[in-house]
Design a protein around this motif. Sequence first.
Motif, PDB file in Angstrom:
ATOM      1  N   GLU A 224      -7.068  -7.918   0.352  1.00 41.31           N
ATOM      2  CA  GLU A 224      -6.138  -6.815   0.588  1.00 41.31           C
ATOM      3  C   GLU A 224      -6.130  -5.849  -0.597  1.00 41.31           C
ATOM      4  OE1 GLU A 224      -2.691  -8.744   3.448  1.00 41.31           O
ATOM      5  OE2 GLU A 224      -2.518  -8.968   1.276  1.00 41.31           O
ATOM      6  N   ILE A 225      -5.718  -4.637  -0.288  1.00 42.60           N
ATOM      7  CA  ILE A 225      -5.637  -3.580  -1.305  1.00 42.60           C
ATOM      8  C   ILE A 225      -4.187  -3.122  -1.398  1.00 42.60           C
ATOM      9  CG2 ILE A 225      -6.430  -1.264  -1.989  1.00 42.60           C
ATOM     10  CD1 ILE A 225      -8.916  -1.743  -0.297  1.00 42.60           C
ATOM     11  N   LEU A 226      -3.680  -3.037  -2.612  1.00 41.54           N
ATOM     12  CA  LEU A 226      -2.333  -2.539  -2.873  1.00 41.54           C
ATOM     13  C   LEU A 226      -2.432  -1.059  -3.235  1.00 41.54           C
ATOM     14  CD1 LEU A 226       0.697  -3.332  -3.227  1.00 41.54           C
ATOM     15  CD2 LEU A 226       0.171  -3.667  -5.664  1.00 41.54           C
ATOM     16  N   TYR A 227      -1.695  -0.218  -2.525  1.00 41.26           N
ATOM     17  CA  TYR A 227      -1.765   1.216  -2.784  1.00 41.26           C
ATOM     18  C   TYR A 227      -0.397   1.840  -2.557  1.00 41.26           C
ATOM     19  CZ  TYR A 227      -1.776   2.064   2.289  1.00 41.26           C
ATOM     20  OH  TYR A 227      -1.432   2.118   3.611  1.00 41.26           O
ATOM     21  N   SER A 228      -0.236   3.075  -2.966  1.00 37.96           N
ATOM     22  CA  SER A 228       1.037   3.790  -2.862  1.00 37.96           C
ATOM     23  C   SER A 228       0.887   4.930  -1.875  1.00 37.96           C
ATOM     24  CB  SER A 228       1.451   4.340  -4.230  1.00 37.96           C
ATOM     25  OG  SER A 228       2.626   5.112  -4.112  1.00 37.96           O
ATOM     26  N   HIS A 229       1.881   5.118  -1.022  1.00 42.93           N
ATOM     27  CA  HIS A 229       1.903   6.205  -0.056  1.00 42.93           C
ATOM     28  C   HIS A 229       3.329   6.712   0.079  1.00 42.93           C
ATOM     29  CE1 HIS A 229       1.067   8.670   3.432  1.00 42.93           C
ATOM     30  NE2 HIS A 229       2.033   8.018   4.118  1.00 42.93           N
ATOM     31  N   GLU A 230       3.486   8.013  -0.123  1.00 43.27           N
ATOM     32  CA  GLU A 230       4.795   8.649  -0.037  1.00 43.27           C
ATOM     33  C   GLU A 230       5.819   7.957  -0.948  1.00 43.27           C
ATOM     34  OE1 GLU A 230       5.734  11.445   1.844  1.00 43.27           O
ATOM     35  OE2 GLU A 230       3.568  11.653   2.065  1.00 43.27           O
ATOM     36  N   GLY A 231       5.358   7.539  -2.138  1.00 43.87           N
ATOM     37  CA  GLY A 231       6.255   6.927  -3.112  1.00 43.87           C
ATOM     38  C   GLY A 231       6.572   5.469  -2.833  1.00 43.87           C
ATOM     39  N   ARG A 232       5.869   4.868  -1.895  1.00 44.88           N
ATOM     40  CA  ARG A 232       6.138   3.462  -1.553  1.00 44.88           C
ATOM     41  C   ARG A 232       4.844   2.673  -1.643  1.00 44.88           C
ATOM     42  NH1 ARG A 232      10.063   3.652   3.818  1.00 44.88           N
ATOM     43  NH2 ARG A 232      11.755   4.896   2.890  1.00 44.88           N
ATOM     44  N   TRP A 233       5.010   1.376  -2.001  1.00 46.67           N
ATOM     45  CA  TRP A 233       3.852   0.490  -2.071  1.00 46.67           C
ATOM     46  C   TRP A 233       3.512  -0.001  -0.672  1.00 46.67           C
ATOM     47  CZ3 TRP A 233       0.878   0.332  -6.114  1.00 46.67           C
ATOM     48  CH2 TRP A 233       1.406   0.634  -7.387  1.00 46.67           C
ATOM     49  N   LYS A 234       2.210  -0.015  -0.371  1.00 45.86           N
ATOM     50  CA  LYS A 234       1.743  -0.495   0.913  1.00 45.86           C
ATOM     51  C   LYS A 234       0.487  -1.335   0.692  1.00 45.86           C
ATOM     52  CE  LYS A 234       2.180   1.993   4.560  1.00 45.86           C
ATOM     53  NZ  LYS A 234       2.021   3.025   5.612  1.00 45.86           N
ATOM     54  N   ILE A 235       0.148  -2.131   1.695  1.00 46.29           N
ATOM     55  CA  ILE A 235      -1.045  -2.986   1.630  1.00 46.29           C
ATOM     56  C   ILE A 235      -1.898  -2.735   2.862  1.00 46.29           C
ATOM     57  CG2 ILE A 235      -1.830  -5.367   1.851  1.00 46.29           C
ATOM     58  CD1 ILE A 235       0.319  -6.233  -0.048  1.00 46.29           C
ATOM     59  N   ARG A 236      -3.234  -2.639   2.612  1.00 40.06           N
ATOM     60  CA  ARG A 236      -4.177  -2.487   3.716  1.00 40.06           C
ATOM     61  C   ARG A 236      -5.313  -3.488   3.526  1.00 40.06           C
ATOM     62  NH1 ARG A 236      -5.556   2.143   0.477  1.00 40.06           N
ATOM     63  NH2 ARG A 236      -7.810   2.199  -0.047  1.00 40.06           N
ATOM     64  N   ASP A 237      -6.080  -3.673   4.576  1.00 36.85           N
ATOM     65  CA  ASP A 237      -7.162  -4.653   4.548  1.00 36.85           C
ATOM     66  C   ASP A 237      -8.268  -4.200   3.598  1.00 36.85           C
ATOM     67  OD1 ASP A 237      -9.899  -5.753   5.930  1.00 36.85           O
ATOM     68  OD2 ASP A 237      -8.227  -7.160   6.203  1.00 36.85           O
ATOM     69  N   ILE A 238      -8.964  -5.163   3.011  1.00 36.97           N
ATOM     70  CA  ILE A 238     -10.011  -4.872   2.046  1.00 36.97           C
ATOM     71  C   ILE A 238     -11.159  -4.081   2.675  1.00 36.97           C
ATOM     72  CG2 ILE A 238     -11.195  -7.043   2.522  1.00 36.97           C
ATOM     73  CD1 ILE A 238     -10.947  -5.175  -0.846  1.00 36.97           C
ATOM     74  N   LYS A 239     -11.304  -4.177   3.986  1.00 38.85           N
ATOM     75  CA  LYS A 239     -12.381  -3.452   4.647  1.00 38.85           C
ATOM     76  C   LYS A 239     -12.141  -1.951   4.628  1.00 38.85           C
ATOM     77  CE  LYS A 239     -15.135  -3.467   8.899  1.00 38.85           C
ATOM     78  NZ  LYS A 239     -15.299  -4.057  10.244  1.00 38.85           N
ATOM     79  N   LEU A 240     -10.877  -1.537   4.525  1.00 34.83           N
ATOM     80  CA  LEU A 240     -10.516  -0.131   4.542  1.00 34.83           C
ATOM     81  C   LEU A 240     -10.567   0.432   3.121  1.00 34.83           C
ATOM     82  CD1 LEU A 240      -7.527  -0.318   7.069  1.00 34.83           C
ATOM     83  CD2 LEU A 240      -9.939   0.199   7.543  1.00 34.83           C
ATOM     84  N   ARG A 241     -11.762   0.527   2.610  1.00 36.61           N
ATOM     85  CA  ARG A 241     -11.968   1.037   1.252  1.00 36.61           C
ATOM     86  C   ARG A 241     -13.301   1.773   1.196  1.00 36.61           C
ATOM     87  NH1 ARG A 241     -15.601  -2.078  -1.902  1.00 36.61           N
ATOM     88  NH2 ARG A 241     -16.399  -3.875  -0.732  1.00 36.61           N
TER      89      ARG A 241
END
Length: 1413
Positions: A717-734
């Motif tokens: 998984e990837i930890l990222y920020s969107h609109e000032g909030r932390w979110k997680i997406r699958d490692i394939k989405l990179r």
Amino acid sequence: MVYTRRKTTTKAKTTKSPVTKNKIVKKTDPPKITKRNGNITKTSKVHITRKNSNKRKSKKSKDEDSYEDSNEDSNESDESDRNEDFNENEDSNCNNDDNTIATTMQIASKSRSLTPEIILISQQSPRQSPLQSPQQSPQQSPQQSPQYFRLSEILNDDEQVSGRIPLQQKIDDQQPLVNIASSSLIGPFKNDLEICLFLVQRPDLINLALNMMKASGQQESTVIQGKSNKFNVLSDKELGIFQLYLKCIFFRTRIINKQIAGKLFSLLFPNIQVGRSDQVALQQWSFASYRDYNMAIRKELRKLVPDFIKKYRLTKANQPTTQQINEYITKEIWMAFLKRHIDAIDEKKSFIDRPENASIFTDFIQSAFKLFVQENLLNKDVINAVKDLNYITVDMEIFTMDGRDILRKLDIRSMLKLDIENNNTNSNESLQETLSDRSYYEQNKYNETESNFTTTSDTLSNSDQSTQLLTTNFTLNETEQQNRKPLQTIVENETTNFQPLSATKAYEDLVCILQHPDFRPEHVIKNIQQLRLMRKRLPLQTIKSHSIPIQNMKTPSTSTPFKNAYTISVTEHIRRVLSNKELRSQMYFGPGIEADIKSEFWHGDIWQESPLFGQSSIQINQGSFIKYQDKGTRIGRIIAIVSTSNGTKLKIQLLYYGTELPGNFTSSLRIKRAQNGELWLSEISVLIDLQNVIGPVDVWLRDTPKLSDNYQFCIREILYSHEGRWKIRDIKLRNQHPSEYIKAQITTSQNIPTLRLMLDIYYDDFGTFRNTYHSLGGIYLQFCNMPLQLRKQLKNHFVLSFVPFGGEFDDVMKPIVDEIKNLERGILITINGEKLWLTAALGVVTADLPQGNDLASTKRHGGNKGCRSCLVPKEQLTDFSFDIKLNARYHHITDEKIEELNILVQESASQKTISKYCTKHGLRKHPSILDQLTWNRHLQVPQDAYHAVAGKIQRLMECTFSILKPDGEVAFINYWKNLETPAGWYKLPNPIKHRNSFMFSDCLRLAMIMPFLLQRSLKALHIKDLELISLQKRLVDSTKSRPKMPSPIQIVNAIISCWVTIAKASHLCFSLTFTEQAYKELEKLLRIEHNILLKLFSDNFENLPNLHINKHHVQNARNFGTLVNTAVAVKEMMHKIFKGSVPKMNRKNIELDLIRRHNTLQTIRYLTDGGVDNRFPCIKQGFQKLTTDPLLHSILSDWYMTQIIQKEDITDISNTNVVSCDSRVTNIKLYKKLSKIEIQQYNLPVRLDENSQFAHDILIAYDIYMQKKAALIYRRVEFYNQIKYTLLDDDGRFNSHLNLRVGDIVQIQEEENLSYAKIRALFTHKYNNGLVYAFIWINWLRKTSTTDPIIQCPIYEVQTAENTRWYRVYPISLIDNLPKVHFVHCCHSTCAANSHDLSNNHYFKNEFYYVAI
């Protein structure tokens, strides 16, 4: 130079202008004529003195003109009055018969108003005159019937007597040899000859005539008899034949020498033997004849010059063009004033049957005329230059009327060269001495023993009494003598100049070359084969062609199904660029640079991370996971090896442990996975030192194949920020790291340097014709290794190919793509003798929005999921909450979708199925050919900021102007016409009436000044009522808490604020540099712009693709350093250049013609930059010094102008010669001198005594910056409205052209910081040494602490007249750079649309101003 307002310790360097003294050459007085006794049996010279030479020429009849000598000196004025005064003859031994005949001729001349060229007839001649029949003697009574002679009769008669070959075998019986007969009878006499013969036998009538003349106040003149003619070999007719042939040869050469004269004589009269004295006399006579021919033709051409200059308004700065000269000088012009030469040739054979001869001679006349125009404009001697044009006509084939083949036997070219070779041994007979105007005058000093045969050439003219032997002593009038002196001075000065090789001075110039200090023997071509190869052509690049199919749906029915596409290979361009030492020295080939200020491609993420461009490895490869020390032991991924100011560092992508996850993600399942060695990948990167690396670790990315069971950690998984909030997406989405799909190339040898090139390919269509649809696709190449300063120059845009009309990009690009694939693997190349290992790969593809999507294999923006960077649906384009990272397009996923699409095509699926699949995933049916290359289609095809930003502004213009009432439009236009626009801007079109025709560059410029225009002009009453209500409702609906109806003033302020926001965002988008803070500021501004546009004009901006691109601008800027690096603003100017060339072509094969033109220009550019032709490595190229010329440097360095050049009005240019103490400032021009009324209006002092502070500041300027401390003698100053000058750099090379106007705001570099000032006046002052210097009188601007709350621009205050704290007067060298700032008056209610309240000295600094292109 650093300037200060008050005190300074630095003084400007001054250079003394060299003072040159011209060598004065005294004028040689014309030789006096010695009175001698002579026998009237020989014709004598007549010295004629003219009086009243300034009187206008009286009108003469045709018959009178026949007696006139048409070969006058070039400096001779209009014909003098007919009352000639003969010099008194004081020689007591003079024969009375001589005086009788001379006086008789004088009386005959006066009775017929003849010209001063008196005709003397011999009383006793040993040879019979050709004007007399064989039966008639000189003493024959005039009462006998007069005889009329024609040329054919004379020649036939002479043929019977002498038996020699006649000049003509056939001639029209109606054509007389000479026009000696009057058209009207004089009593019983038919012509003047009869009058003369009659009066000779009646001296009483002569005495009576003299007494009558004396009684009327006229004084008799005395004829002075000159030396006798010693040339007794040829008869008068034979001498006439000889001169007729000289006139024929004149068409081939305007230069005659003794070899040509001797050869012609031997061919015409092979049976006549002449002695040395006769040879000398013949040569001198031939030289005199040709001199007269040349003087006559020069006179005629010089007569045309004033009229030509007046017609085309030519000046020193505005020289004539070839087209103007070709229009003015035609074949009919020169045939008119060469009529006597035309009569001597067979015009039909020479010119009618051979039109190339007429064209050649016309070229000669036009070239000579151009030189005489320069003589008039530049006041320089062009005589030698005119003679150098002899090579143009020397090989012409001229035919004579008699049909004899004599002229063909004259090898004039070789005989002229022979004369040059003998120049050193017989200088007094040299080619230049005998034919030059100056040397001829000096040479003919009437030597007693040699030059006594001085018959003027026109006395034997075919159409002007050519067979009558006449002698007139040659004397120069005063005007010609005065014109001789400066020419002689120039000749003295020319001996020290090194002149280029010319056809007529080959030997002399060869000596100059050999003696020149820069001459090197090794530069000489040693064999004829190499010389022929050198002359063959320029070292052009190879143009290849291949056949491509043409779509019949796009082209006319007559088009062929296949057409050739022409390309110049990438390797050719690479070789040419790397061979250019000037370019290569400025290119960058190192690793990515992590800098605080980013401006170049190597500052961006793509360069840093890709092994194809940056540094791929040290000891641990990119893409490897390491354990490192940074406030504890951490694990990270190496994404780049970068260079910093502190040395090489590693750019690490952070990995998080399970305990470091945000609280909302710490579920029991993730905690358990973290305990089993799972890590979380982030999008945050940091820099670490090499010594902080502990060692490598094995980490498995779950979207890659598992290669072993020994992994220590894994990531899913990837930890990222969107609109000032932390979110997680699958490692394939990179976005996969380039190291995952690129294998770095290794050099074949450690001793061979490696160069990595990043290629930028730009593709766009452009229409070639104005009124016909016929588009071409331009494919251009740039090298990202060049700095921005080089990449913005059009000469560094290289043409790869043109896509023919009806052709496809993929078909044209096939050979180019194959070549780039080979370059990705690396090749061994030799540049200037150095072996290099070269790799080149596609780094970025730039295109406008639609074609960029095509190259990225995605649907266009009009379709569903039409964004090339994300999978946003069409209905959510302006939804800022849409997660573009979770729904981004990733290259490896798109590859999978394209593979599935290919399977459908291979399985012959229906078109409906294929279309449905493409619509679902937003893909094109036919993927781009660029997919065969190693690249990331979604990262390396960024959206073009130029089109995206300008498109938003264009739509906002429509929204703003559509809500205005008519009186609002009028108010806006009034303020728009009078707004202070930045210096150098051309006038924009009317933004209300012609807004639909605005170019994108116009839109960007208008956005910079729109906030100030609206602040001055927009009032609530100018907005339509319905639109005002609609705007109020939109603002209420967009307010989340306590909605309140905004007032009309608030609506006006909201519109102005909207323009302020978009202007600030545009300014930041096109910033040439970025910092980390600037990236964040841009993201914030784009978000504000997005919201305010949707609030005010939601109907126009909702789901607009240009507004959606705001979400991708920041990432594109990070990938490539700045947005300017990938903008197409300058690239699109290439189209303008090629479109301008199309009308000048035959349009049969436009693609080939355009690529040939570009090839030639690039080759010339390569040579001017010091490039070497590989065929001749030892030869220095003559183009190299062109770029050092300040007048040519701007053309050769840019190849385009960013502003429209307006033709200068020469009436506004002052003739004052202005100098500068700063050697960098040259070519100073003054424009529009202020009148007395304007000086009083601006309250300017005319004299220094009128303003003590002004006089004091001038003294300080002389003292500090010009090192001149003396008291000023001259107290007067001259004011001007404009000054232009050229600025050179410290090496004497061109820097820029500067244009200063009164009222401009300029920036000045002080000792501490950058300051601003307003130009109050531009003036000149003459110093004590007599030289005139230019100065500027400025008022400084001081920044206040106030910022306008709506415009958001700082306010500056202009220095008042009472404020004497700072100096105001400086030399113009104070301004040493182009102004990059714009100030606008801070208007109050007291200001009007067309005038400002001068008591208000506050100005806005335009924070939105930038260079759009």
